[in-house]
Design an enzyme around this catalytic site. Structure first.
Site, PDB file in Angstrom:
ATOM      1  N   GLN A   1       0.804  -1.213   0.000  1.00 48.37           N
ATOM      2  CA  GLN A   1       0.000   0.000   0.000  1.00 48.37           C
ATOM      3  C   GLN A   1       0.846   1.276   0.000  1.00 48.37           C
ATOM      4  OE1 GLN A   1      -1.885  -1.426   3.499  1.00 48.37           O
ATOM      5  NE2 GLN A   1      -1.392   0.396   4.679  1.00 48.37           N
TER       6      GLN A   1
ATOM      7  N   GLU B   1      -0.069   3.973  -2.718  1.00 50.19           N
ATOM      8  CA  GLU B   1      -1.260   4.765  -2.410  1.00 50.19           C
ATOM      9  C   GLU B   1      -0.998   5.752  -1.282  1.00 50.19           C
ATOM     10  OE1 GLU B   1      -2.213   1.057  -2.870  1.00 50.19           O
ATOM     11  OE2 GLU B   1      -4.415   1.216  -2.973  1.00 50.19           O
ATOM     12  N   GLU B   2      -0.341   5.240  -0.217  1.00 48.48           N
ATOM     13  CA  GLU B   2      -0.034   6.078   0.937  1.00 48.48           C
ATOM     14  C   GLU B   2       0.725   7.329   0.517  1.00 48.48           C
ATOM     15  OE1 GLU B   2       1.119   2.983   4.124  1.00 48.48           O
ATOM     16  OE2 GLU B   2       2.529   4.648   4.320  1.00 48.48           O
ATOM     17  N   ARG B   3       1.715   7.130  -0.346  1.00 48.40           N
ATOM     18  CA  ARG B   3       2.582   8.247  -0.739  1.00 48.40           C
ATOM     19  C   ARG B   3       1.849   9.224  -1.635  1.00 48.40           C
ATOM     20  NH1 ARG B   3       7.656   4.121  -1.157  1.00 48.40           N
ATOM     21  NH2 ARG B   3       7.816   3.988   1.116  1.00 48.40           N
TER      22      ARG B   3
ATOM     23  N   ALA C   1      -0.458  11.308   0.433  1.00 50.92           N
ATOM     24  CA  ALA C   1       0.229  12.367   1.191  1.00 50.92           C
ATOM     25  C   ALA C   1       0.561  13.550   0.287  1.00 50.92           C
ATOM     26  CB  ALA C   1       1.498  11.810   1.831  1.00 50.92           C
TER      27      ALA C   1
END
Ligand code: FAD
Ligand code: FAD
Lengths: 254, 430
Positions: free
Chosen positions: B286, B289-291, B294
């Site tokens: 993930q 997506e996380e990056r 952000a």
């Protein structure tokens, strides 16, 4: 539960945007400016959707007159819960001179065509601040009107309307079909939720021209010039009450 | 103060219901000294690279929620060191915002990742970094693995209420001795019959003091470090879960950050997400997506900071002219806005590729790196133009200066991003 409510939704420059007058003073700058639904129209939609949720009416139809972009505003109404939309297409050029009277004629024609039990509009739009369309629509239809509504109760063939008037509230009871205009206190419009935004995509928006409704758009009004409101002058500080009274006398206020 | 007022315009509009005659617009103006004038033409639905009219409708709806339900309270929550996560998440859950790309069966909307990016961009309008971060933890850090690999039973118990906004989630990966180096975590979950017994502790846990459950990464065997870890749904109310403290931070102050200890915490073994031993792999899956999330989140705030700096310096007169009229000021702001647009292009390109099924780890890492770097530069440059005002806590720019510093540290530090990019460039010494 049989009635149909027609709601007018106008696309206006977003309330948070600072309005700029065009350099040639022919109007205000609208290109590249954020638009959204007139806040009073949002209140009108909310009221209609609430009636439907209470099963007092059968269908909510959102109407907007204007160029292609007003379909976005209709979609917003559909996402809030209106069942279908009607886009009365008016070219960008014609839209410049489209006033309350022309819109009222369209609304009145649609109200007859759709056999509406109620027409709910915002009390005014925050662009022109005209506060006329509801009243004119009622006059053209020869229907009762409940303007500046802050509370609406629909019971059978009647509607009880609490109206905001100068210095207080007035309660009236009128028969339907009728025209209502929404004031600020009528309700708090809901947010369009994401699931409903997606559902709205599938709802139908019918497209028609004013001519299809037998409405002639010609306007007798001509805008001569648009200007910024005068800048507020800086105030002055006074040292004492005596100074204040002196200044007021000087200015001829007391 | 003026800055705070701008964000409250909408909230106030719905509150000033005293006039029947006055113009709505004047009403709004009168209660706020500051006007919000986007100088850039807003992005419109026409021919957008990745957004449809539905994305824009969604953004508009979120903006209203932010203006009415969140921004009027941010200053208070910042000073209290915590925002009411249950209250705010319920509002967002009701609007369908917490599960845009989650499965429909569990209350989500099953839409592609571009909708998450749109949500994240819009959440950048919140006038602090802490609350968007807390939302991001809930939607894109603590729940993606559960949504992809969790059992039906676990999804019903933890995912569904998290999407609806009834439960607050937190992510327990980092520890005192393991941040950048996740493989070296010490927390152990030892299988005893139908249960795991958990001992150890977690550090830097966002939402930790309020959360109902934690997506916990723990060692479930003594095997090789990349294959001995599992993700476990851990109810925070279990005996043996201790919130040691709420960490006092320079920024992200409205987001509570906890240090948590586990002392013989017993959790049913069915609470493991997917396969035992796959936790590290799931967590890595993930990252893209996380990056991207952000990055999207910081873009809007960067736009806002530039705009408010323009507004402030235009009316601030020194040496008989607006600060903005110094070429060093307006040129610098132009330079910064250019960089923001470049970053936005990278984000949208990476997102477009990602939703078509491509691996965008390299682009996502580059975007995250650039976001961290640019936010630091932008915060510093803009704060400078506010003079002494920029040094106060009354203005958004100083809050951004403090909050955005985290981007280069959390969720993979800049150096970690550089390491990944080097791997893709094949320049890392073996
Ligand atoms: C406000 C806040 C909220 C957080 N929320 C959560 C959360 O909810 N859940 C969670 O699990 N964690 C959370 N974290 C933890 C966060 O992910 C870690 O802080 C981050 O991974 C960095 O780890 P560390 O703090 O241990 O720093 P360290 O790992 O000690 O790194 C210190 C520094 O070393 C340098 N460095 C690191 N790797 C390299 C390298 N390969 N080459 C060269 N230099 C390098 C970098 O400059 C880095 O900043 C949060 C942190 C903060 C501050
Ligand atoms: C914590 C703190 C303590 C202080 N203590 C004292 C004190 O004890 N006594 C006291 O008298 N004052 C004090 N000050 C005030 C301080 O000296 C001023 O803040 C400083 O002089 C800047 O003035 P200003 O804040 O009005 O910024 P402004 O004059 O409004 O300047 C704003 C920005 O404009 C830009 N700028 C300015 N001039 C130019 C130029 N020529 N060309 C291009 N750009 C330019 C710069 O980026 C500058 O930062 C203090 C300030 C702070 C924050």
């Amino acid at each position: 539960m049989s009635g149909r409510v027609l709601v007018g939704v106008k696309r206006v420059i977003d309330y948070a945007v600072k309005i700029r007058v065009k350099p040639d003073h022919s109007g205000v700058v609208t290109e590249g400016v954020k638009h959204s639904m007139n806040p009073f129209c949002e209140i009108a939609v909310e009221e209609a959707v609430k009636m439907k949720e209470k099963k007092l009416i059968k269908e909510v139809v959102a109407v907007s007159c204007g160029p292609q972009q007003v379909q976005e505003t209709i979609r917003t109404a559909l996402a809030m819960g209106a069942d279908r939309g009607i886009h009365v297409e008016v070219s960008a050029k014609e839209y410049e001179s489209l006033g309350p009277l022309q819109v009222s004629k369209i609304m009145a024609a649609l109200a007859r065509k759709e056999e509406a039990q109620l027409v709910i509009l915002g009390k005014q739009a925050i662009d022109g601040d005209c506060n006329q369309t509801g009243q004119m629509t009622a006059a053209l239809l020869d229907w009762p009107q409940g303007t500046f509504a802050s509370e609406v109760t629909l019971e059978g063939g009647h509607v009880k309307v609490v109206r905001e008037i100068d210095g207080g509230l007035e309660t009236i009871k009128i028969t339907t079909p009728a025209v209502l205009t929404a004031d600020l206190r009528l309700n708090t419009p809901r947010y369009a939720t994401l699931p409903n935004i997606m559902k709205a995509k599938k709802k139908k928006i019918a497209n028609m021209k004013p001519a299809d409704l037998g409405v002639e758009l010609a306007s007798k009004l001509e805008v001569l010039r648009v200007d910024e409101p005068p800048q507020r002058q800086a105030g002055v500080k006074v040292e004492s009450v005596d100074d204040l009274v002196g200044k007021l006398k000087e200015a001829g206020r007391i | 103060m003026a800055v705070r007022a701008a964000g409250q315009i909408a909230g106030i509009c719905h509150l000033c219901r005293s006039s029947t005659l006055g113009s709505f617009r004047t009403l709004c103006r009168n209660v706020s000294s500051s006007k919000h004038t986007p100088s850039n033409a807003p992005e419109t639905p026409v021919d957008h690279l990745i957004y449809t009219p539905e994305h824009f409708a969604l953004k508009e709806s979120i903006k209203k929620i932010i203006d009415q339900e969140i921004n009027p309270h941010v200053d208070q929550w910042e000073s209290e060191g915590k925002f009411p996560a249950h209250k705010v998440f319920k509002i967002l859950g009701n609007a369908g915002i917490l599960g845009v790309n989650k499965p429909v069966e569990y209350g989500g909307l099953g839409l592609d990742f571009s909708y998450s990016v749109a949500v994240s961009e819009e959440l950048g309008n919140i006038r602090c970094g802490g609350i968007p971060m807390a939302i991001g933890v809930q939607t894109d850090m603590a729940t993606p693995a559960l949504a992809r690999f969790g059992s039906d039973e676990l999804k019903k118990e933890f995912l569904r209420p998290s999407i609806l906004g009834d439960k607050v989630a937190c992510l327990g990966v980092s520890e005192v001795g393991a941040g950048s180096d996740v493989s070296s975590i010490m927390t152990k979950a030892v299988r005893k019959g139908e249960e795991y017994v958990i001992n150890g502790g977690k550090m830097w846990t966002t939402n930790g003091t309020q959360a109902d459950w934690m997506c916990l990464l723990a060692n479930t065997s003594d095997g090789p470090p990349h294959r001995n870890k599992s993700l476990i749904c851990l109810p925070m109310s279990l005996p043996g879960v201790h919130i040691a403290r709420q960490i006092d931070k320079m920024g992200m102050r409205s987001s509570d950050t906890a240090e948590v200890f586990f002392d013989d915490v017993r959790v049913p073994s069915k609470n493991v997400i997917g396969q035992e031993g796959m936790g590290f792999t799931y967590q890595m899956l993930q990252f893209q997506e996380e990056r991207l999330w952000a990055v999207a989140n910081t873009l809007t705030t960067m736009d806002l900071i530039i705009q408010e700096t323009i507004d402030y310096t235009r009316q601030r007169k020194i040496f008989k002219m607006p600060v903005l009229h110094h070429q060093t000021v307006h040129f610098r702001l132009a330079e910064l806005q250019t960089e923001v647009e470049l970053l936005r292009s990278l984000l949208h390109r990476a997102t477009a590729l990602f939703i078509r099924g491509n691996d965008v780890t390299k682009l996502a890492s580059m975007a995250k790196l650039k976001a961290g770097r640019l936010a630091r530069e932008l915060g510093d440059s803009c704060l400078q133009f506010w003079g002494g005002m920029g040094f106060t806590n009354d203005v958004l720019v100083s809050r951004f200066y403090r909050d955005s510093r985290l981007i280069s540290i959390g969720g993979g530090a800049d150096e970690v991003m550089l390491g990944i990019i080097c791997k893709y460039m094949d320049t890392l010494p073996k």
